[in-house]
Scaffold this motif. Structure first.
Motif, PDB file in Angstrom:
ATOM      1  N   GLN A   1      18.661   3.329  -6.426  1.00 37.67           N
ATOM      2  CA  GLN A   1      17.388   2.598  -6.383  1.00 37.67           C
ATOM      3  C   GLN A   1      17.388   1.559  -5.272  1.00 37.67           C
ATOM      4  N   PHE A   2      18.523   0.899  -5.171  1.00 30.33           N
ATOM      5  CA  PHE A   2      18.632  -0.145  -4.160  1.00 30.33           C
ATOM      6  C   PHE A   2      18.483   0.450  -2.763  1.00 30.33           C
ATOM      7  N   GLU A   3      19.131   1.585  -2.575  1.00 36.58           N
ATOM      8  CA  GLU A   3      19.043   2.277  -1.295  1.00 36.58           C
ATOM      9  C   GLU A   3      17.594   2.659  -0.994  1.00 36.58           C
ATOM     10  N   ASP A   4      16.923   3.194  -2.022  1.00 32.20           N
ATOM     11  CA  ASP A   4      15.523   3.597  -1.846  1.00 32.20           C
ATOM     12  C   ASP A   4      14.646   2.409  -1.482  1.00 32.20           C
ATOM     13  N   MET A   5      14.913   1.296  -2.159  1.00 35.30           N
ATOM     14  CA  MET A   5      14.109   0.117  -1.908  1.00 35.30           C
ATOM     15  C   MET A   5      14.297  -0.354  -0.476  1.00 35.30           C
ATOM     16  N   LYS A   6      15.530  -0.273  -0.024  1.00 38.00           N
ATOM     17  CA  LYS A   6      15.788  -0.680   1.365  1.00 38.00           C
ATOM     18  C   LYS A   6      15.064   0.241   2.348  1.00 38.00           C
ATOM     19  N   LYS A   7      15.081   1.515   2.034  1.00 39.53           N
ATOM     20  CA  LYS A   7      14.387   2.483   2.884  1.00 39.53           C
ATOM     21  C   LYS A   7      12.903   2.145   2.951  1.00 39.53           C
ATOM     22  N   MET A   8      12.377   1.843   1.776  1.00 38.47           N
ATOM     23  CA  MET A   8      10.963   1.518   1.673  1.00 38.47           C
ATOM     24  C   MET A   8      10.641   0.301   2.525  1.00 38.47           C
ATOM     25  N   MET A   9      11.524  -0.689   2.463  1.00 44.46           N
ATOM     26  CA  MET A   9      11.279  -1.911   3.222  1.00 44.46           C
ATOM     27  C   MET A   9      11.384  -1.671   4.707  1.00 44.46           C
ATOM     28  N   LYS A  10      12.307  -0.810   5.063  1.00 47.37           N
ATOM     29  CA  LYS A  10      12.472  -0.481   6.468  1.00 47.37           C
ATOM     30  C   LYS A  10      11.166   0.129   6.975  1.00 47.37           C
ATOM     31  N   GLN A  11      10.612   1.005   6.158  1.00 46.62           N
ATOM     32  CA  GLN A  11       9.371   1.658   6.551  1.00 46.62           C
ATOM     33  C   GLN A  11       8.243   0.636   6.677  1.00 46.62           C
TER      34      GLN A  11
ATOM     35  N   PRO B   1       1.650  -2.978 -11.864  1.00 45.96           N
ATOM     36  CA  PRO B   1       2.357  -1.709 -12.085  1.00 45.96           C
ATOM     37  C   PRO B   1       2.950  -1.180 -10.780  1.00 45.96           C
ATOM     38  N   LEU B   2       4.195  -0.761 -10.858  1.00 48.14           N
ATOM     39  CA  LEU B   2       4.905  -0.370  -9.643  1.00 48.14           C
ATOM     40  C   LEU B   2       4.286   0.843  -8.961  1.00 48.14           C
ATOM     41  N   ASP B   3       3.798   1.797  -9.774  1.00 46.55           N
ATOM     42  CA  ASP B   3       3.241   2.997  -9.141  1.00 46.55           C
ATOM     43  C   ASP B   3       2.008   2.648  -8.315  1.00 46.55           C
ATOM     44  N   GLU B   4       1.257   1.650  -8.786  1.00 46.54           N
ATOM     45  CA  GLU B   4       0.077   1.198  -8.049  1.00 46.54           C
ATOM     46  C   GLU B   4       0.495   0.590  -6.708  1.00 46.54           C
ATOM     47  N   ILE B   5       1.543  -0.208  -6.748  1.00 48.79           N
ATOM     48  CA  ILE B   5       2.032  -0.848  -5.532  1.00 48.79           C
ATOM     49  C   ILE B   5       2.546   0.200  -4.549  1.00 48.79           C
ATOM     50  N   LEU B   6       3.322   1.143  -5.081  1.00 47.83           N
ATOM     51  CA  LEU B   6       3.894   2.165  -4.203  1.00 47.83           C
ATOM     52  C   LEU B   6       2.820   3.046  -3.592  1.00 47.83           C
ATOM     53  N   GLY B   7       1.728   3.235  -4.331  1.00 48.47           N
ATOM     54  CA  GLY B   7       0.637   4.060  -3.834  1.00 48.47           C
ATOM     55  C   GLY B   7       0.043   3.522  -2.549  1.00 48.47           C
ATOM     56  N   MET B   8       0.198   2.242  -2.331  1.00 53.34           N
ATOM     57  CA  MET B   8      -0.379   1.632  -1.133  1.00 53.34           C
ATOM     58  C   MET B   8       0.505   1.806   0.092  1.00 53.34           C
ATOM     59  N   LEU B   9       1.732   2.235  -0.138  1.00 56.73           N
ATOM     60  CA  LEU B   9       2.641   2.375   0.995  1.00 56.73           C
ATOM     61  C   LEU B   9       2.333   3.636   1.789  1.00 56.73           C
ATOM     62  N   PRO B  10       2.387   3.544   3.106  1.00 60.16           N
ATOM     63  CA  PRO B  10       2.151   4.735   3.905  1.00 60.16           C
ATOM     64  C   PRO B  10       3.195   5.790   3.584  1.00 60.16           C
ATOM     65  N   GLY B  11       2.747   6.977   3.312  1.00 65.85           N
ATOM     66  CA  GLY B  11       3.670   8.089   3.083  1.00 65.85           C
ATOM     67  C   GLY B  11       4.518   7.945   1.835  1.00 65.85           C
ATOM     68  N   ALA B  12       4.155   7.011   0.949  1.00 66.70           N
ATOM     69  CA  ALA B  12       4.998   6.775  -0.230  1.00 66.70           C
ATOM     70  C   ALA B  12       5.121   8.028  -1.081  1.00 66.70           C
ATOM     71  N   ASN B  13       4.036   8.791  -1.143  1.00 70.35           N
ATOM     72  CA  ASN B  13       4.077   9.990  -1.987  1.00 70.35           C
ATOM     73  C   ASN B  13       5.001  11.059  -1.421  1.00 70.35           C
ATOM     74  N   LYS B  14       5.340  10.902  -0.152  1.00 74.07           N
ATOM     75  CA  LYS B  14       6.214  11.900   0.453  1.00 74.07           C
ATOM     76  C   LYS B  14       7.687  11.529   0.306  1.00 74.07           C
ATOM     77  N   MET B  15       7.961  10.294  -0.123  1.00 79.62           N
ATOM     78  CA  MET B  15       9.353   9.868  -0.210  1.00 79.62           C
ATOM     79  C   MET B  15       9.941  10.277  -1.541  1.00 79.62           C
ATOM     80  N   LYS B  16      10.815  11.248  -1.488  1.00 78.04           N
ATOM     81  CA  LYS B  16      11.358  11.812  -2.724  1.00 78.04           C
ATOM     82  C   LYS B  16      12.064  10.752  -3.558  1.00 78.04           C
ATOM     83  N   GLY B  17      12.819   9.929  -2.873  1.00 80.19           N
ATOM     84  CA  GLY B  17      13.667   8.963  -3.562  1.00 80.19           C
ATOM     85  C   GLY B  17      12.905   8.013  -4.468  1.00 80.19           C
ATOM     86  N   LEU B  18      11.643   7.799  -4.153  1.00 87.80           N
ATOM     87  CA  LEU B  18      10.896   6.793  -4.886  1.00 87.80           C
ATOM     88  C   LEU B  18      10.692   7.150  -6.351  1.00 87.80           C
ATOM     89  N   LYS B  19      10.854   8.419  -6.672  1.00 90.67           N
ATOM     90  CA  LYS B  19      10.714   8.808  -8.073  1.00 90.67           C
ATOM     91  C   LYS B  19      11.753   8.078  -8.938  1.00 90.67           C
TER      92      LYS B  19
END
Ligand code: GDP
Ligand code: MG
Length: 440
Positions: free
Chosen positions: A415-425, A342-360
């Motif tokens: 979404q693509f932009e957000d994903m790139k941001k996430m990867m950058k982080q 599940p994607l939300d589970e994966i995102l939960g492991m990212l540092p500061g993921a809950n603070k990234m608005k775009g991830l919604k």
């Protein structure tokens, strides 16, 4: 959390050449409060602060770090040591089967964890476990294990609830020998509180089958109580390790820190959910980072690696590093991400993921995936590689070509932009970790 507290004190002691005692004092006050808030045993906290302070004061500051970061590094290293340092594995008997006795209070997760562990060993180490139903007291306990066995396609040994747990355990080990099972997990009964009868019976089971491992399963949500439970079980039975369950809940890791420090027992695995694959080997360094609020990037990357095949994982990591991730990769990744869980589970492991608005906006489900494919396939090669060139008229053409509304095209681009941001982080974290000299 600890990270936020440290962050604000870090500002104050920037740019100094040496770590001064007064600076460390300020930071240690924050660390102390954060650990106490996380329900860590106060004596453990006291010793910990003393150790870190001694190590941190007067250190020359490394070139790559600020004084504040340097203190955080010491905190991280000492937290890791407090959690046991190295990863501790499940025993392997030289004369199979390896007998693993699962003990703990009622509801801690013994039965669930027996299934998870057996499944884990089969999947990761090609083992052939047998599970034995030795909880004859809790109504439906045997049935519960049998259901798990069916679900996992894993053999379960049971003799009903009229035969003693000691006898069940003995015969289960015998059966495992005959069937060439290399592990036997004995799922025992629990009570709401520690009591003499239960302990007496567990001792008899231990005497009868001489387990290679006696693992205490504890609920991490119970905080300090978990430590008391671990101490009593250890005194009476002589445990070989602890499994901490329900770490997916609203728990702050205090139990993990205290249990190891107070009992000296290694934490071997952690439970992270109700499903059969929600178990992970316990990595002290990763737990330390998690407590420090750095997120669990390492676990995430490991998870990605077992799902994505090796070659592809390397390629992906390289692309993440040099930011050359394209829509073609995105398309492929969507398929891989689906396999990871599940994607939300994966995102939960990212540092500061809950603070990234775009991830919604990042949502991937089976129905959408064919639409997304259609949209990407309607892009030219140039557009897939350089999505920033996609202007209004290109969007219109892509929408028409894919038969999807223009809003959906917009959403995908976002979404693509957000994903790139996430990867950058993520890749930023990876570099940061390496610099800090931590294991990777
Ligand atoms: P036992 O009495 O010790 O055998 O406990 P069970 O295995 O029956 O588990 C009790 C409850 O806790 C069940 O509802 C499990 O699904 C749940 N559980 C076990 N481990 C975990 C975990 O790691 N996370 C969560 N969220 N629930 C868990
Ligand atoms: Mg049970």
């Amino acid at each position: 959390g600890l990270a936020d507290r440290l962050q604000s004190t870090l500002q104050k002691i920037r740019g100094k050449g040496k770590v001064e005692e007064a600076d460390v004092k300020v930071m240690m006050r924050e660390v102390r409060l954060a650990l106490l808030e996380a329900d860590v045993n106060f004596k453990v906290v006291k010793d910990f602060i003393k150790k870190v302070s001694e190590r941190a004061v007067g250190q020359e500051v490394l070139k790559s770090l600020t004084p504040g970061q340097q203190v955080v590094k010491v905190v991280n290293e000492e937290l890791t040591a407090l959690l046991g340092g190295e990863q501790s594995k499940i025993a392997v008997s030289s004369r199979p089967p390896t007998v693993v006795m699962m003990v703990g209070l009622q509801g801690a997760g013994k039965t669930t964890t027996s299934g998870k562990l057996a499944n884990h060993l089969r999947k990761k180490q090609n083992k052939k476990p047998l599970m034995a139903a030795a909880d004859i007291y809790r109504p439906a306990a045997i049935k519960q294990l049998e259901t798990l066995g069916k679900q996992l396609d894993m053999p379960v040994f049971s003799l009903g609830d009229q035969i003693s747990p000691v006898e069940i355990a003995k015969q289960a080990v015998q059966k495992a020998k005959e069937d060439h099972n290399d592990y036997v997990f004995i799922d025992t009964a629990g009570r709401l509180h520690i009591d003499e009868n239960l302990m007496g019976e567990l001792k008899q089971v231990k005497e009868a089958v001489k387990p290679d491992e006696i693992l205490l399963v504890v609920d991490s949500m119970t905080g300090q109580d978990a430590v008391n439970v671990a101490e009593s079980f250890n005194e009476q039975l002589g445990l070989t390790g602890v499994i901490l369950t329900k770490l997916d809940g609203d728990t702050r890791g205090g139990a993990a820190l205290s249990i190891k420090a107070v009992t000296g027992l290694p934490i071997k695995f952690v439970g992270l959910g109700e499903k059969m694959d929600a178990i992970e080997p316990f990595h002290p360094d990763r737990m330390a980072s998690r407590i420090l609020g750095m997120g669990d990037v390492l676990t995430l990357i490991e998870k990605a690696q077992v799902t994505v095949d090796d070659e592809k994982a390397k390629e992906l990591q390289k692309k993440m590093r040099d930011m050359s991730f394209t829509f073609d990769d995105f398309l492929e990744q969507m398929g891989q991400v689906k396999k990871m869980g599940p994607l939300d589970e994966i995102l939960g492991m990212l540092p500061g993921a809950n603070k990234m608005k775009g991830l919604k906006n990042v949502q991937i489900d089976d129905k959408q995936i064919s639409h997304v494919e259609a949209i990407i396939q309607s892009m030219t090669k140039y557009e897939r590689e350089q999505p920033e060139v996609i202007n209004a008229s290109r969007k219109k053409r892509i929408a028409k070509g894919s038969g999807r509304p223009i809003q959906e095209v917009n959403r995908l681009l976002k979404q693509f932009e957000d994903m790139k941001k996430m990867m950058k982080q993520m890749s930023g974290m990876m570099k940061g970790k390496k610099k800090g000299g931590m294991k990777f």
